[in-house]
Design an enzyme around this catalytic site. Structure first.
Site, mmCIF file in Angstrom:
data_model
loop_
_atom_site.group_PDB
_atom_site.id
_atom_site.type_symbol
_atom_site.label_atom_id
_atom_site.label_comp_id
_atom_site.label_asym_id
_atom_site.label_seq_id
_atom_site.Cartn_x
_atom_site.Cartn_y
_atom_site.Cartn_z
ATOM 1 N N GLY A 211 99.693 22.045 -67.626
ATOM 2 C CA GLY A 211 100.898 22.857 -67.475
ATOM 3 C C GLY A 211 102.179 22.105 -67.767
ATOM 4 N N VAL B 93 104.040 19.897 -66.264
ATOM 5 C CA VAL B 93 104.135 18.438 -66.098
ATOM 6 C C VAL B 93 103.111 17.749 -66.997
ATOM 7 C CG1 VAL B 93 103.895 16.515 -64.478
ATOM 8 C CG2 VAL B 93 104.910 18.656 -63.699
ATOM 9 N N ALA B 94 101.904 18.288 -67.008
ATOM 10 C CA ALA B 94 100.814 17.611 -67.730
ATOM 11 C C ALA B 94 101.079 17.524 -69.229
ATOM 12 C CB ALA B 94 99.497 18.337 -67.463
ATOM 13 N N LYS C 166 111.840 22.307 -45.148
ATOM 14 C CA LYS C 166 111.078 23.191 -46.022
ATOM 15 C C LYS C 166 111.289 24.628 -45.603
ATOM 16 C CE LYS C 166 108.046 22.910 -49.397
ATOM 17 N NZ LYS C 166 108.109 22.001 -50.541
HETATM 18 P P1 NAD Z 1 102.041 24.499 -63.811
HETATM 19 O O1 NAD Z 1 101.730 25.734 -63.079
HETATM 20 O O2 NAD Z 1 102.914 24.555 -65.014
HETATM 21 O O3 NAD Z 1 100.680 23.767 -64.257
HETATM 22 C C1 NAD Z 1 99.540 23.729 -63.484
HETATM 23 C C2 NAD Z 1 98.378 24.014 -64.417
HETATM 24 O O4 NAD Z 1 97.179 23.796 -63.696
HETATM 25 C C3 NAD Z 1 98.353 25.446 -64.925
HETATM 26 O O5 NAD Z 1 98.312 25.444 -66.330
HETATM 27 C C4 NAD Z 1 97.060 26.028 -64.322
HETATM 28 O O6 NAD Z 1 96.422 26.941 -65.187
HETATM 29 C C5 NAD Z 1 96.252 24.768 -64.127
HETATM 30 N N1 NAD Z 1 95.183 24.842 -63.134
HETATM 31 C C6 NAD Z 1 95.158 25.500 -61.948
HETATM 32 N N2 NAD Z 1 94.005 25.265 -61.309
HETATM 33 C C7 NAD Z 1 93.287 24.432 -62.113
HETATM 34 C C8 NAD Z 1 92.033 23.809 -62.011
HETATM 35 N N3 NAD Z 1 91.238 24.007 -60.955
HETATM 36 N N4 NAD Z 1 91.620 22.996 -62.999
HETATM 37 C C9 NAD Z 1 92.405 22.787 -64.084
HETATM 38 N N5 NAD Z 1 93.617 23.355 -64.226
HETATM 39 C C10 NAD Z 1 94.048 24.159 -63.262
HETATM 40 O O7 NAD Z 1 102.636 23.486 -62.724
HETATM 41 P P2 NAD Z 1 103.430 22.153 -63.002
HETATM 42 O O8 NAD Z 1 104.879 22.436 -62.899
HETATM 43 O O9 NAD Z 1 102.887 21.483 -64.207
HETATM 44 O O10 NAD Z 1 103.043 21.324 -61.697
HETATM 45 C C11 NAD Z 1 101.771 20.747 -61.553
HETATM 46 C C12 NAD Z 1 101.614 20.231 -60.134
HETATM 47 O O11 NAD Z 1 102.624 19.270 -59.860
HETATM 48 C C13 NAD Z 1 101.752 21.301 -59.048
HETATM 49 O O12 NAD Z 1 100.891 20.973 -57.997
HETATM 50 C C14 NAD Z 1 103.194 21.160 -58.625
HETATM 51 O O13 NAD Z 1 103.378 21.608 -57.298
HETATM 52 C C15 NAD Z 1 103.382 19.668 -58.724
HETATM 53 N N6 NAD Z 1 104.780 19.278 -58.930
HETATM 54 C C16 NAD Z 1 105.444 19.701 -60.018
HETATM 55 C C17 NAD Z 1 106.767 19.315 -60.208
HETATM 56 C C18 NAD Z 1 107.518 19.769 -61.416
HETATM 57 O O14 NAD Z 1 108.559 19.177 -61.715
HETATM 58 N N7 NAD Z 1 107.036 20.767 -62.142
HETATM 59 C C19 NAD Z 1 107.400 18.486 -59.280
HETATM 60 C C20 NAD Z 1 106.690 18.059 -58.156
HETATM 61 C C21 NAD Z 1 105.370 18.455 -57.991
#
Ligand code: NAD
Length: 432
Positions: free
Chosen positions: A229, A231-232, A124
């Site tokens: 976001g 992923v969701a 990392k």
């Molecule tokens: P993103 O930033 O697009 O989405 C995260 C969302 O969470 C944002 O819309 C933000 O406004 C919201 N948020 C923050 N705090 C919050 C809370 N307390 N309650 C509700 N919503 C809240 O990130 P992402 O790419 O969708 O990733 C989501 C998670 O998955 C992160 O923890 C990231 O590290 C992990 N992750 C993502 C990937 C990937 O491929 N994108 C891969 C591995 C891990």
């Protein structure tokens, strides 16, 4: 050592004219050794740490000439291949916090990569933002990331970086200007692009496996998703395609809530705008909760109120205290699918991008198929079965399986990165 602040450490480095330094593990003494005797106190701290230090093969650091940004490359275990994991740009209270975070995250990558069957080790990157400067300033970022690339070039490939928290696609392009030892470069430069959609399918596979373990399917289920976001959003779409009854989702960003709402107007989606720190979505009356926002949301406060039978989401480091909270969830009879198992597609999607791209790439898609032994689905089932048999929490079981896999050597290159590390030490890389 405990309370040494980052500026204090930087002062020490400047006093001794140290620009680059490292700590390398010695198998005979079972201790890390510092590159500079003046930094023995840091080596002593690492050696005495029982929590995050675990025979990390090496830790490398440099202080940038301009802006005083301390940059680190933490290499945990490289038997399966070069250490791979993203670089984060973060703030830390003190040196202990910085070193611990780097060691913990590098170890986590060893587990994630090994459990995914990738021929990569675990590492990392962590850089400490200097709060005297504006983190969003273009010139500052360009300098910091370009210097990070030069740093990795000096390390000759024992660590290969990628995108992580606080790092953008533009930052990756700046790293790529000065090193080849990076993945996750922008698509316009031949990179693999945003991994979020495959990540959402990894989470879906984890959910389906957890349900199958209980003889159930997603059909008719209610799922609560924290975060809406990258992923969701695709995850919500996949859930509706699997005929779930309802999705309840929450985000702190009104624009995101509105845009996701609009996308699924014809579906049974309840989208909520919440305050930062509001974790009430995790105590919804539902079948599955999917933490897809930030880490550490599974903790003393939230776990007792969880009503769902399954937790499976994408967020990294969901357990605030892995040892304690994994057990708390297990004791409550809730199935927890470890985050490093379900969110692997982030690294899977970019790890091997130098091999080029084909449609429906089997080396990516097989992670999402139900029948591949090392895929998310089968690995989840194997972890849940072992957890039931041994009466041990799922994270503990998954870490054990991953640790065993991480000891297997790369079929072609063997433990080559260790040789790289040894040559760096021999050639005093820090003086060049
Ligand atoms: P993103 O930033 O697009 O989405 C995260 C969302 O969470 C944002 O819309 C933000 O406004 C919201 N948020 C923050 N705090 C919050 C809370 N307390 N309650 C509700 N919503 C809240 O990130 P992402 O790419 O969708 O990733 C989501 C998670 O998955 C992160 O923890 C990231 O590290 C992990 N992750 C993502 C990937 C990937 O491929 N994108 C891969 C591995 C891990």
């Amino acid at each position: 050592m405990k309370n040494i602040s980052i500026p204090e450490l930087i002062k020490i480095l400047k006093e001794y004219d140290i620009k680059r330094f490292c700590f390398v593990y010695n198998r005979q003494t079972e201790k890390v050794e510092p590159s500079h005797k003046e930094l023995q106190f840091l080596a002593d701290f690492i050696n005495s740490d029982k929590c995050d230090f675990e025979e990390h093969e090496a830790m490398f650091f440099q202080l940038t000439d301009k802006y005083d940004v301390l940059q680190g490359a933490f290499v945990h275990r490289t038997k399966r291949g070069q250490a791979a994991g993203g670089v984060r740009f973060w703030q830390y209270e003190n040196v202990e916090e910085f070193l611990r975070d780097g060691m913990r995250l590098a170890k986590g990558m060893t587990h994630k990569n090994a459990l995914a069957g990738l021929w990569w080790g675990g590492g990392k990157g962590v850089m400490i933002h200097n709060t005297d400067f504006n983190k969003q300033d273009k010139g500052y970022r360009e300098y910091v990331y370009t210097e990070y690339g030069k740093f990795l070039t000096r390390l000759k490939g024992c660590y290969v970086t990628a995108e992580d928290v606080g790092t953008s696609v533009e930052d990756m392009a700046n790293i790529y200007k000065s090193t080849r030892f990076t993945t996750c470069i922008p698509e316009s430069l031949g990179g693999s692009g945003n991994p979020s959609e495959p990540t959402s399918r990894g989470v879906l596979a984890g959910m389906e496996a957890a349900l199958a373990f209980r003889g159930e399917t997603l059909e008719g289920k209610t799922v609560a998703v924290q975060g809406m976001g990258h992923v969701a959003e695709p995850l919500i779409g996949h859930l509706f395609n699997k005929n779930v009854k309802k999705v309840i989702a929450a985000d702190i960003n009104p624009d995101i809530v509105n845009s996701v709402k609009e996308k699924f107007t014809d579906k049974n989606l309840e989208a909520r705008l919440v305050e930062k720190g509001d974790n009430s979505i995790l105590s919804e009356d539902c079948d599955i909760i999917a933490p897809c926002a930030v880490g550490a949301t599974l903790n003393d406060k939230t776990i007792p109120s969880i009503k769902a039978g399954i937790i499976c989401g994408a967020a990294n480091n969901q357990l605030e205290n892995p040892e304690k909270h994994d057990k708390m969830i297990f004791d409550r009879g809730i199935i927890y699918v470890p985050d490093f198992l379900t969110n692997r597609m982030g690294i899977v999607n970019c790890a091997n991008e130098q091999y080029g791209y084909v449609d429906n790439d089997e080396f990516i898609e097989r992670h999402l198929q139900k029948d591949w032994k090392h895929g998310v689905y089968q690995t989840t089932l194997s972890v849940l079965q072992e957890s039931q048999k041994t009466e041990k929490p799922t994270s503990k079981v998954a870490v054990k399986q991953a640790a065993e896999m991480s000891m297997r050597e790369h079929p072609i290159f063997g433990h080559r990165s260790l040789k790289i590390i040894q040559s760096l030490v021999k050639n005093k890389w820090y003086e060049n």
